[in-house]
Design an enzyme around this catalytic site. Structure first.
Site, short mmCIF file in Angstrom:
data_model
loop_
_atom_site.label_atom_id
_atom_site.label_comp_id
_atom_site.label_asym_id
_atom_site.label_seq_id
_atom_site.Cartn_x
_atom_site.Cartn_y
_atom_site.Cartn_z
N LYS A 147 -6.16 -5.89 -2.85
CA LYS A 147 -6.14 -5.13 -1.60
C LYS A 147 -7.52 -4.86 -1.00
CE LYS A 147 -3.46 -2.14 -3.79
NZ LYS A 147 -2.50 -1.13 -4.24
N ASP A 183 1.31 2.98 -9.14
CA ASP A 183 2.10 3.69 -8.11
C ASP A 183 3.60 3.41 -8.22
OD1 ASP A 183 1.68 1.08 -7.25
OD2 ASP A 183 1.10 1.59 -5.20
C1 BGC Z 1 -1.38 -3.96 -7.12
C2 BGC Z 1 -0.30 -3.17 -7.84
C3 BGC Z 1 0.24 -2.09 -6.94
C4 BGC Z 1 0.69 -2.68 -5.61
C5 BGC Z 1 1.24 -1.65 -4.65
C6 BGC Z 1 -0.88 -4.44 -5.77
O1 BGC Z 1 -1.93 -5.06 -5.05
O2 BGC Z 1 -1.77 -5.07 -7.90
O3 BGC Z 1 -0.79 -2.60 -9.03
O4 BGC Z 1 1.33 -1.46 -7.57
O5 BGC Z 1 -0.40 -3.34 -5.00
O6 BGC Z 1 0.32 -0.68 -4.31
#
Ligand code: BGC
Length: 430
Positions: A147, A183
Site C-alpha cells: 500500500k 486488520d
Molecule cells: C495487507 C494486509 C491487509 C490488507 C487490508 C494488504 O495490503 O497486506 O495485511 O490486511 O492490505 O488492509
C-alpha cells in the site's frame, strides 16, 4: 482481445479461482511455498466475556487512529475515545524509527487528551495491516510493505519491538503491546465478540485481505485465526493493463489479487484503459453512480481528468470501463470468499457471518451487491447461509478485544519498574 472480454470473470473462472485458492491455502498451511501467507494469528476468537479498558493503535494506511475501548463482557463494548491522524509521504517512506516514534507520539497525545488514568499500566492492541510473519501474539516481523509504505529498516524487523521501544522513548513505558493484530483479524474479533457465527473477516479497502477461524481438527486442540493474506494470491489471469499496472507499481509481481481488487489500484486500472493519469477509485464510484440521462457527472469528471467525453457514446464508454473493472473486482472477491468459507465448511452445513470492512466494499455504489450476486451464482440458494455484515471500524476495536484476552500474559515478559507502576500497584493493593 477486446476490453470487455479481458476483464470478464465467468462462473467457470470463479470456480477455477476457488479450486486454485484451496490448493494455495493447503500449501500455505503445510509450510510449502504458496502465494497465500496463511499466517497463524496466535489468537482464537473472543468469547464475549473479555473485560476491561484497552487502547488500540490501528495502522493500515495513511490514516491511522488511536482508540480506547471499554469491554463490558456479555458481548458489550463502548468506545471511550478516538483520535484520527494522517501520515504524510515523508513519514511512510522515511526511516522506520521516525515512523514508529511518530506513532508513539500520537499515542502520547491521545493518552494526554482522552484516555483515563494515564501513568498506570496499559495494554495496547496493535493493528498493523501489512503482511507480518507472526511469531507469537505480541511479536512478528514485517514480511514486505504494501500500500505504498516504504519506511526503511522495518522489513524483517519485529514491529512490536519497534513500537514498544518507541513508546518507552516517548516516556510511555507503562504501555505495552499485548497483541499484534492484522486488520482482518481485528474485524473478525470485533464482530465475533457478540456473534458466534462470525468466522471470517474481510477487508476490501485501500488493500484487501481476509482471515478465518480454523476449527481444531483434533479434539482438545485450540482454535486459531489464520491471516490468509489473500491480496498476494497470484493464480489469476492478468490482462495487458494488469501487467502494465504491476510494472509501474512499488512492488512488481507481488499482491496480484490486491492489484485487481483494492481501492489503491482500481482507479489506476481505469486510468490505464482510458489514458488518464490521475484516475482514482473515488472517481470510479462517482462515475458508476451517475444515472442521469446525459451522464453529466461522467462528463464533468472526465473533463477534469482530461478524457474526451463530449458525446453520449464517449461517456457511456467511460462508465462501461469503470463498471467492467469494478465488476471483475467484486467477482474475484466473491470467489476468494467462497473459497475461504468452503475451506472451513466444505458443504456449507452451518451459518457463517463474514465481518467485512473497507472503503471499496462500503462506498462503491454497486460492489457489495455484485459480490453477493456472484456468491449466489456460485452457491445457489445455499448462499443465504453466508451473511456478509459491514463491521465498520472493527479493526481497532477487535485489536483491543484480542489484547484483553492476551493482557494477563505480557507483563511477566517485561522488566517493568516505573514509578507510576509501583504507585498503581500500591493503589491496587498488590
Ligand atoms: C495487507 C494486509 C491487509 C490488507 C487490508 C494488504 O495490503 O497486506 O495485511 O490486511 O492490505 O488492509
Amino acid at each position: 482481445m477486446d476490453i470487455k472480454e479481458s476483464f470478464l470473470i465467468t462462473l467457470g473462472d470463479m470456480r477455477k479461482i476457488i479450486k486454485d485458492f484451496h490448493r494455495e491455502m493447503e500449501k500455505g498451511l503445510s509450510g510449502r511455498k504458496s502465494s497465500l501467507g496463511m499466517i497463524p494469528a496466535y489468537a482464537a476468537r473472543p468469547t464475549g466475556s473479555e473485560k476491561g479498558s484497552f487502547i488500540a493503535l490501528d495502522l493500515g494506511g495513511t490514516n491511522f487512529r488511536v482508540i480506547e475501548v471499554e469491554l463490558k463482557g456479555g458481548g458489550k463494548s463502548r468506545i471511550l475515545g478516538v483520535k484520527n491522524f494522517t501520515l504524510n509521504k515523508n513519514i511512510i517512506t522515511g526511516s522506520g524509527e521516525r515512523l514508529f516514534l511518530f506513532l508513539a507520539s500520537r499515542v502520547n497525545d491521545f493518552i494526554k487528551s482522552e484516555a483515563q488514568g494515564s501513568g498506570r499500566r496499559r495494554e495496547l492492541g496493535f493493528t498493523f495491516s501489512f503482511p507480518v510473519n507472526q511469531t507469537g501474539i505480541a511479536s512478528g516481523t514485517l514480511v514486505k510493505w504494501t500500500k505504498g509504505f516504504r519506511a526503511k529498516g522495518v522489513e524483517g524487523a519485529d514491529v512490536v519491538k519497534l513500537l514498544n521501544e518507541a513508546l518507552a522513548k516517548k516516556g510511555l513505558g507503562n504501555i505495552k503491546v499485548a497483541a499484534l493484530v492484522n486488520d482482518t483479524v481485528g474485524t473478525l474479533a470485533a464482530r465475533s465478540y457478540s456473534d458466534r457465527a462470525c468466522d471470517v473477516g474481510v477487508i476490501i479497502g485501500t488493500g484487501t485481505n481476509a482471515c478465518c477461524a480454523e476449527r481444531p481438527r483434533t479434539s482438545g486442540a485450540d482454535e486459531m485465526i489464520i491471516n490468509i493474506e489473500w491480496g498476494n494470491f497470484n493464480k489469476l489471469r492478468r490482462n495487458s493493463y494488469d501487467k502494465e499496472l504491476d510494472r509501474r507499481s512499488e512492488n512488481p509481481s507481488h499482491q496480484v489479487l490486491e492489484k485487481m481488487v483494492s481501492g489503491m489500484y482500481l482507479g489506476g486500472l481505469a486510468g490505464l484503459v482510458l489514458g488518464a493519469g490521475s484516475f482514482s477509485s473515488r472517481h470510479m464510484s462517482e462515475i458508476e453512480s451517475d444515472v442521469s440521462r446525459g451522464l453529466s457527472r461522467v462528463g464533468a469528471i472526465a473533463g477534469r481528468l482530461g478524457i474526451r467525453a463530449a458525446t453520449p457514446m464517449e461517456r457511456r464508454f467511460i462508465k462501461e470501463v469503470c463498471c467492467l473493472i469494478s465488476t471483475r473486482a467484486s467477482r474475484i472477491s466473491a470467489a476468494a470468499l467462497a473459497a475461504v468459507v468452503t475451506k472451513i465448511d466444505p458443504k456449507l452445513s452451518r451459518r457463517h457471518t463474514v465481518a467485512i470492512d473497507g472503503s471499496v466494499y462500503e462506498k462503491h455504489p454497486h460492489f457489495a451487491k455484485r459480490m453477493k450476486l456472484a456468491l449466489r451464482e456460485i452457491f445457489g440458494s445455499k448462499a443465504s447461509g453466508i451473511r456478509i455484515v459491514l463491521t465498520k471500524d472493527g479493526s481497532g476495536k477487535g485489536a483491543a478485544i484480542i489484547a484483553a484476552a492476551a493482557a494477563s500474559k505480557i507483563w511477566r515478559h517485561h522488566d517493568y519498574k516505573s514509578e507510576s507502576d509501583r504507585h498503581a500497584g500500591e493503589v491496587a493493593g498488590e
